[in-house]
Scaffold this active site. Structure first.
Site, PDB file in Angstrom:
ATOM      1  CB  CYS B  87      -0.970  -0.067   1.182  1.00 42.55           C
ATOM      2  SG  CYS B  87      -2.360   1.077   1.028  1.00 42.55           S
ATOM      3  CG  HIS B 204      -3.447  -3.808   3.269  1.00 44.05           C
ATOM      4  ND1 HIS B 204      -2.469  -3.127   3.954  1.00 44.05           N
ATOM      5  CD2 HIS B 204      -4.144  -2.870   2.581  1.00 44.05           C
ATOM      6  CE1 HIS B 204      -2.567  -1.830   3.708  1.00 44.05           C
ATOM      7  NE2 HIS B 204      -3.579  -1.644   2.875  1.00 44.05           N
ATOM      8  CD  GLU B 206      -0.872  -5.618   5.883  1.00 48.12           C
ATOM      9  OE1 GLU B 206      -0.678  -6.198   4.793  1.00 48.12           O
ATOM     10  OE2 GLU B 206      -1.041  -4.384   5.980  1.00 48.12           O
TER      11      GLU B 206
END
Lengths: 83, 239
Positions: B87, B204, B206
């Site tokens: 990002c 993302h 994560e």
């Protein structure tokens, strides 16, 4: 002395100007039918300590290269007061 | 495997990424403040996390790309060390010229935060080795400036060398404008450099590491990196 420098940053031709498009659409929908197109850019002012306007311009160009402008998508024009 | 996560003023995904890597791999993860001029010894993977470094002023990632720590990050990548930008981290990598192109405002001109489906197009990278080619994964996006743009000639170069690693697709893997949330050219969500050690992506991984968060596809991302390092024994840089 401090020299007043004006920097105008615009997207290069061919780079998608989403903001310009949105602004143009909005103006047309407000009834401004004469509008062909719009571009949105940035206006940056700097005050640079330099002996001459030419020196101030040189320093401003370096600042554009170092940070202020991304040459992949942007072009710029510099005006120095007193030049 | 040792991971370093760089924190800039305005980073806000650093804790998430530290948690996700640690939780998946149980490995050592250190955080590094942006004013540091060195990375921890023996770092294998450097991650530039998501967020709004320097308030996204001027251009997203522009000022973070010029932070003191970036000298060490560039040295690490120059030695072939693994470098990942997620990002805002991806925006920082393009602003640093470590990856080509630029991230422009979304075609909708709005901030978009929602799950996204991606096809894994290149499994020959250190970050995607455990995925199947064409596998559809779900990683969420959360960004305002995610439209990946590259001038046409450079875009051809990127495509010809397999540099587009992730593309936005439908849940079934179909491509189309309706599945491209931000207007990126060629539906590109993530790219890799020619050497293969630097990867940037807007979604993302994560945030896709636990079923309770909506999916576990992200864990395969971290496992791919660990597997790459274990298999080749190519630690601290590609040989």
């Amino acid at each position: 002395m401090l020299r007043h420098v004006h920097i105008f940053v615009q997207l290069k031709d061919g780079v998608l100007d989403i903001q310009g498009k949105a602004v143009a659409n909005s103006l047309v929908s407000l009834g401004h039918g004469s509008l062909g197109s719009a571009k949105v850019g940035k206006y940056i002012q700097l005050w640079i300590d330099a002996d001459s306007p030419a020196d101030a311009r040189k320093e401003a160009e370096k600042m554009c290269d170092d940070l202020l402008v991304n040459p992949i998508i942007e072009q710029y024009r510099i005006e120095v007061e007193g030049e | 495997m040792k991971t370093a996560v760089v924190i800039f003023p305005g980073s806000n995904c650093d804790r998430d990424v530290i948690h996700s890597v640690r939780d998946t791999l149980g490995c050592e993860v250190e955080s590094v403040w942006h004013r540091e001029e060195r990375l921890p010894e023996e770092t294998d993977l450097v991650i530039l996390p998501g967020g709004f470094s320097y308030g996204d002023y001027l251009r997203s990632g522009a000022m973070a790309a010029r932070s003191p720590v970036m000298g060490a990050v560039k040295e690490h990548a120059g030695r072939g060390g693994l470098l990942l930008g997620i990002c805002n981290g991806f925006q920082i990598l393009t602003e640093s010229r470590l990856l080509p192109g630029v991230l422009l405002p979304n075609k909708t001109l709005s901030f978009i935060c929602r799950p996204c489906f991606l096809s894994v197009e290149n499994t020959e990278t250190p970050f995607t080795g455990l995925f199947r080619k064409g596998q559809v994964v779900q990683f969420p996006i959360a960004h305002g400036d995610g439209l990946f743009f590259l001038p046409a000639d450079e875009l051809d170069d990127l495509e010809n060398r397999g540099g587009a690693v992730f593309r936005y697709v439908s849940p079934r893997g179909d491509s189309g404008d309706e599945w491209n949330p931000n207007g990126s050219v060629n539906n590109i969500a993530g790219i890799v450099n020619p050497r293969g050690n630097i990867l940037g992506l807007m979604p993302h991984p994560e945030r896709a590491g636990e079923a309770i968060l909506g999916g576990e596809d992200g864990r395969l991302f971290w496992r791919s990196v660990a597997s790459f390092l274990e298999k080749g024994g190519r630690r601290h840089g590609l040989q």
